[in-house]
Design a protein around this motif. Sequence first.
Motif, PDB file in Angstrom:
ATOM      1  N   PHE A 197      23.054 -20.681  -2.000  1.00  0.00           N
ATOM      2  CA  PHE A 197      22.751 -19.728  -3.063  1.00  0.00           C
ATOM      3  C   PHE A 197      22.566 -20.409  -4.402  1.00  0.00           C
ATOM      4  O   PHE A 197      22.262 -19.770  -5.385  1.00  0.00           O
ATOM      5  CB  PHE A 197      23.821 -18.633  -3.157  1.00  0.00           C
ATOM      6  CG  PHE A 197      25.221 -19.154  -3.339  1.00  0.00           C
ATOM      7  CD1 PHE A 197      26.037 -19.318  -2.238  1.00  0.00           C
ATOM      8  CD2 PHE A 197      25.710 -19.470  -4.588  1.00  0.00           C
ATOM      9  CE1 PHE A 197      27.330 -19.797  -2.397  1.00  0.00           C
ATOM     10  CE2 PHE A 197      26.981 -19.936  -4.741  1.00  0.00           C
ATOM     11  CZ  PHE A 197      27.807 -20.112  -3.645  1.00  0.00           C
ATOM     12  N   ARG A 218      15.844 -23.415  -9.484  1.00  0.00           N
ATOM     13  CA  ARG A 218      15.029 -22.264  -9.859  1.00  0.00           C
ATOM     14  C   ARG A 218      13.576 -22.450  -9.463  1.00  0.00           C
ATOM     15  O   ARG A 218      12.889 -21.494  -9.185  1.00  0.00           O
ATOM     16  CB  ARG A 218      15.155 -22.009 -11.357  1.00  0.00           C
ATOM     17  CG  ARG A 218      16.528 -21.537 -11.674  1.00  0.00           C
ATOM     18  CD  ARG A 218      16.798 -21.181 -13.096  1.00  0.00           C
ATOM     19  NE  ARG A 218      15.898 -21.657 -14.091  1.00  0.00           N
ATOM     20  CZ  ARG A 218      15.456 -20.916 -15.076  1.00  0.00           C
ATOM     21  NH1 ARG A 218      15.801 -19.670 -15.167  1.00  0.00           N
ATOM     22  NH2 ARG A 218      14.662 -21.404 -15.982  1.00  0.00           N
ATOM     23  N   SER A 231      13.431 -21.475  -5.591  1.00  0.00           N
ATOM     24  CA  SER A 231      13.952 -20.216  -5.073  1.00  0.00           C
ATOM     25  C   SER A 231      12.811 -19.239  -4.844  1.00  0.00           C
ATOM     26  O   SER A 231      11.927 -19.084  -5.671  1.00  0.00           O
ATOM     27  CB  SER A 231      14.979 -19.624  -6.041  1.00  0.00           C
ATOM     28  OG  SER A 231      14.366 -19.275  -7.245  1.00  0.00           O
ATOM     29  N   PHE A 287      10.982 -15.681  -4.405  1.00  0.00           N
ATOM     30  CA  PHE A 287      11.071 -14.359  -5.014  1.00  0.00           C
ATOM     31  C   PHE A 287      10.983 -13.358  -3.870  1.00  0.00           C
ATOM     32  O   PHE A 287      10.013 -12.659  -3.710  1.00  0.00           O
ATOM     33  CB  PHE A 287       9.927 -14.226  -6.018  1.00  0.00           C
ATOM     34  CG  PHE A 287       9.935 -12.966  -6.833  1.00  0.00           C
ATOM     35  CD1 PHE A 287      11.082 -12.256  -7.064  1.00  0.00           C
ATOM     36  CD2 PHE A 287       8.762 -12.509  -7.384  1.00  0.00           C
ATOM     37  CE1 PHE A 287      11.060 -11.114  -7.827  1.00  0.00           C
ATOM     38  CE2 PHE A 287       8.725 -11.370  -8.151  1.00  0.00           C
ATOM     39  CZ  PHE A 287       9.883 -10.673  -8.374  1.00  0.00           C
ATOM     40  N   ASN A 301      13.013 -10.833  -3.095  1.00  0.00           N
ATOM     41  CA  ASN A 301      13.579  -9.499  -3.275  1.00  0.00           C
ATOM     42  C   ASN A 301      12.593  -8.495  -3.831  1.00  0.00           C
ATOM     43  O   ASN A 301      12.979  -7.565  -4.511  1.00  0.00           O
ATOM     44  CB  ASN A 301      14.810  -9.570  -4.175  1.00  0.00           C
ATOM     45  CG  ASN A 301      15.944 -10.289  -3.503  1.00  0.00           C
ATOM     46  OD1 ASN A 301      16.072 -10.237  -2.290  1.00  0.00           O
ATOM     47  ND2 ASN A 301      16.759 -10.971  -4.272  1.00  0.00           N
ATOM     48  N   GLU A 350      20.353 -15.958 -12.478  1.00  0.00           N
ATOM     49  CA  GLU A 350      20.328 -14.981 -11.391  1.00  0.00           C
ATOM     50  C   GLU A 350      18.926 -14.427 -11.142  1.00  0.00           C
ATOM     51  O   GLU A 350      18.652 -13.940 -10.064  1.00  0.00           O
ATOM     52  CB  GLU A 350      21.283 -13.816 -11.679  1.00  0.00           C
ATOM     53  CG  GLU A 350      22.722 -14.220 -11.681  1.00  0.00           C
ATOM     54  CD  GLU A 350      23.665 -13.065 -11.925  1.00  0.00           C
ATOM     55  OE1 GLU A 350      24.851 -13.247 -11.680  1.00  0.00           O
ATOM     56  OE2 GLU A 350      23.228 -11.978 -12.353  1.00  0.00           O
ATOM     57  N   ARG A 351      18.076 -14.482 -12.155  1.00  0.00           N
ATOM     58  CA  ARG A 351      16.724 -13.961 -11.969  1.00  0.00           C
ATOM     59  C   ARG A 351      15.946 -14.942 -11.122  1.00  0.00           C
ATOM     60  O   ARG A 351      15.964 -16.137 -11.376  1.00  0.00           O
ATOM     61  CB  ARG A 351      16.043 -13.742 -13.317  1.00  0.00           C
ATOM     62  CG  ARG A 351      16.745 -12.702 -14.151  1.00  0.00           C
ATOM     63  CD  ARG A 351      16.020 -12.374 -15.428  1.00  0.00           C
ATOM     64  NE  ARG A 351      15.586 -13.581 -16.114  1.00  0.00           N
ATOM     65  CZ  ARG A 351      14.464 -13.656 -16.803  1.00  0.00           C
ATOM     66  NH1 ARG A 351      13.673 -12.629 -16.915  1.00  0.00           N
ATOM     67  NH2 ARG A 351      14.117 -14.777 -17.404  1.00  0.00           N
ATOM     68  N   SER A 352      15.275 -14.430 -10.120  1.00  0.00           N
ATOM     69  CA  SER A 352      14.547 -15.305  -9.210  1.00  0.00           C
ATOM     70  C   SER A 352      13.154 -15.598  -9.743  1.00  0.00           C
ATOM     71  O   SER A 352      12.603 -14.867 -10.552  1.00  0.00           O
ATOM     72  CB  SER A 352      14.476 -14.682  -7.827  1.00  0.00           C
ATOM     73  OG  SER A 352      13.876 -13.414  -7.894  1.00  0.00           O
ATOM     74  N   SER A 353      12.615 -16.689  -9.265  1.00  0.00           N
ATOM     75  CA  SER A 353      11.256 -17.063  -9.611  1.00  0.00           C
ATOM     76  C   SER A 353      10.622 -17.641  -8.358  1.00  0.00           C
ATOM     77  O   SER A 353      11.290 -17.893  -7.367  1.00  0.00           O
ATOM     78  CB  SER A 353      11.253 -18.091 -10.747  1.00  0.00           C
ATOM     79  OG  SER A 353      11.946 -19.250 -10.336  1.00  0.00           O
TER      80      SER A 353
END
Length: 156
Positions: A37, A41, A44, A46, A48, A105-108
Amino acid sequence: MSLIPSFFGGRRSSSVFDPSSLDVWDPFKDFPVHFPFELSRENSAFVNTRIDWKETPEAHVFKADLPGVKKEEVKLEVEDDRVLQISGERKVEKEDKNDTWHRVERSSGSFMRRFRLPENAKLDQIKASMENGVLTVTVPKAEVKKPDVKAIEISG
């Protein structure tokens, strides 16, 4: 007296249940291993991307939550076999060497969702709009032709 042993990094607060304490114990803070987890960045996914699909008497309507994504970063395609594909990419925020990040926490990264459209979809009349980070795709439905019913008189 600490309720958490010191080999877990300890706590500054003497009570675990102190609601005014801003010190949150992180059991993984001092481990050198990066857990799944904690992906970078840039890498990761996106994944979701939440999409609702509803059917009305006139159309199939898709709504996708894409906060922070510009409409130029979204690609909407329909393949020959009636597959609607929504894809795009949320760019990584540029980092400044002087910044100290406390939480990410914000995904990219890239996202892609595919939906097989039903036979009654009018693929040549699809419309899309984007407002306040919500993509709305409207796929009109062809009218279902009701079969001609012919009454037959019964003799006898």
